[in-house]
Design an enzyme around this catalytic site. Structure first.
Site, PDB file in Angstrom:
ATOM      1  N   ASN A 148     -36.101  10.036 -16.215  1.00  0.00           N
ATOM      2  CA  ASN A 148     -36.933   8.981 -15.646  1.00  0.00           C
ATOM      3  C   ASN A 148     -37.365   9.464 -14.270  1.00  0.00           C
ATOM      4  O   ASN A 148     -36.591   9.436 -13.316  1.00  0.00           O
ATOM      5  CB  ASN A 148     -36.150   7.664 -15.551  1.00  0.00           C
ATOM      6  N   ARG A 167     -38.954   8.374 -20.018  1.00  0.00           N
ATOM      7  CA  ARG A 167     -39.287   6.961 -19.865  1.00  0.00           C
ATOM      8  C   ARG A 167     -40.630   6.870 -19.153  1.00  0.00           C
ATOM      9  O   ARG A 167     -40.803   7.406 -18.058  1.00  0.00           O
ATOM     10  CB  ARG A 167     -38.223   6.232 -19.053  1.00  0.00           C
ATOM     11  N   HIS A 212     -40.031  -3.345 -18.933  1.00  0.00           N
ATOM     12  CA  HIS A 212     -38.576  -3.231 -19.095  1.00  0.00           C
ATOM     13  C   HIS A 212     -38.175  -3.229 -20.570  1.00  0.00           C
ATOM     14  O   HIS A 212     -37.051  -3.585 -20.921  1.00  0.00           O
ATOM     15  CB  HIS A 212     -37.843  -4.369 -18.354  1.00  0.00           C
ATOM     16  N   ARG A 221     -41.828  -6.328  -4.649  1.00  0.00           N
ATOM     17  CA  ARG A 221     -42.991  -6.890  -5.339  1.00  0.00           C
ATOM     18  C   ARG A 221     -42.944  -8.415  -5.311  1.00  0.00           C
ATOM     19  O   ARG A 221     -41.879  -9.010  -5.373  1.00  0.00           O
ATOM     20  CB  ARG A 221     -43.045  -6.376  -6.779  1.00  0.00           C
ATOM     21  N   GLU A 224     -31.269   2.635 -20.780  1.00  0.00           N
ATOM     22  CA  GLU A 224     -32.616   2.915 -21.276  1.00  0.00           C
ATOM     23  C   GLU A 224     -32.729   4.340 -21.812  1.00  0.00           C
ATOM     24  O   GLU A 224     -33.469   4.598 -22.776  1.00  0.00           O
ATOM     25  CB  GLU A 224     -33.623   2.687 -20.146  1.00  0.00           C
TER      26      GLU A 224
END
Length: 397
Positions: free
Chosen positions: A11, A96, A184, A243, A384
């Site tokens: 990632n 990813r 996600h 964010r 993940e």
């Protein structure tokens, strides 16, 4: 670990690269034997490698080297693999990638045409997509004979119904691909699968909250996404580290009328808002918990309020709730936040076991609901990379 076949899941970010090696037996993927994070890849930084494996944790400080951040990451990773994984045969690299757009609803083999399409989506996830793709290109250059597999956070949400993914905007914009995508997805897929292994209730109505620097929540029915808080971009929904989450678009129009540029708006929404913007202290929830500043407490309160509000909306989409699960860095480790959230959702029949909640530390999946709770509560450490490795194993076989 000598003699193993393994898939390397990566990632790639702007100044860091997460990696993990997953042993492979045909299409079957085992738990990671080696994982770590390389930080300090920005210009002028010195790569710091944190490695965890069967023999415990270790840290290496490596020479910075020359070249772009991902060339530096590859040099550091090569050193890590020689020190900690000598003799392992890597069969594929699974990347990813945040955004797959409308076209990519499952993992794919990456070639130049696919990279060109993914590059066209960069404006939809400017904090992630360009760095994900820079990592892919660096690995393709360094490992030209290995399959490079793209695994997309948006793919899990391909099951969203039209009533969920369409905005109330003109059809001409819909034809331009302006719609809710959701993110996600690799995390949600992993958590949903682990929950269904543990409890039959997870095949019913579940809300999963992925809470970290990026945060979202998802309504899942029988392992399928039916509603989610993130939308067209990774800005919508919950408050996050830097964010904003949901903002009235009228605010942006107002700022444009007052002379703001789109660059100023993008920087404000992605990098200067959320926990950092409200608190003026930090984007890190741990720092905010430790702070005596009133604004730090306010930031936490807003974060929890937004989470409770969205969980209520998602449970309405599910027409009830059987399971709620917490994952991500905050979700797995912040017991106080889990308790406050569950207490606020008690009208749904949620009752938390305080001792079990305090004991859950993110190292293993844990049930934290009280005996009289009509909704199961779980803490599930996400992985993940394992989902990406599973898809890579399927594709190369």
């Amino acid at each position: 670990m000598s003699g193993l076949n393994a898939i390397l899941a990566v990632n790639a970010g702007s100044s860091s690269l997460k990696f993990a090696l997953y042993p492979q037996d045909g299409r079957d993927i085992g738990a990671a034997r080696l994982s770590g994070n390389i930080e300090g890849l920005e210009a002028g930084g010195a790569p710091i490698v944190k490695v965890s494996g069967k023999d415990g944790n270790s840290s290496d400080t490596l020479q910075a080297g020359d070249g772009c951040p991902h060339d530096r990451a590859l040099a550091a990773l090569d050193t890590v693999l020689k020190r900690h994984a000598d003799g392992i045969r890597i069969t594929a690299i699974a990347h990813r990638i945040v955004h797959g757009g409308e076209r990519l609803t499952e993992s794919v083999l990456l070639d130049e045409d696919m990279l060109a399409y993914l590059t066209s989506l960069s404006s939809l996830a400017p904090l992630h997509q360009p760095h994900n793709l820079a990592g892919v290109r660096a690995f393709r250059k360094s490992f030209p004979d290995l399959p490079q597999i793209g695994c997309f956070d948006t793919a899990f949400h391909a099951t969203l119904p039209q009533t969920e993914y369409l905005f109330a905007l003109p059809q001409s914009l819909r034809e331009m691909g302006i719609r809710r995508y959701g993110f996600h997805g690799l995390s949600y897929r992993y958590v949903a699968d682990r929950l269904m292994e543990r409890t039959e209730h997870a095949r019913g109505r579940a809300v999963i909250a992925h809470l970290g620097n990026g945060a979202s929540a998802c309504a899942v029915k029988n392992g399928k996404s039916i509603a989610t808080t993130m939308g067209f971009s990774a800005l919508d929904g919950l408050m996050m580290g830097t964010r904003s989450g949901e903002v009235d678009p009228g605010v942006l129009l107002h700022l444009l009328r007052h002379g703001w540029s789109w660059e100023q708006l993008e920087r404000m929404l992605y990098r200067e808002s959320g926990l950092r913007g409200v608190s003026g202290v930090s984007a890190d929830m741990r720092t905010l918990h430790a702070s005596a500043e009133p604004a730090a407490r306010l930031a936490i309160d807003i974060f929890i309020h937004r989470l409770v509000r969205e969980c209520g909306a998602l449970s309405a989409c599910l027409e009830g709730l059987d399971v709620i699960a917490f994952t991500g860095g905050i979700g797995e480790h912040d017991a106080a936040l889990r308790k406050r959230t569950c207490d606020a959702l008690s009208y749904l029949g949620i009752r938390i076991d305080e001792a079990a909640n305090q004991a859950a530390d993110g190292d293993a999946i844990a049930a934290i609901h009280a005996a009289d709770s009509s909704v199961e509560i779980w803490v599930v450490p996400t992985d993940e990379g394992r989902v990406a490795a599973q898809d890579a194993a399927r594709l190369i076989n």
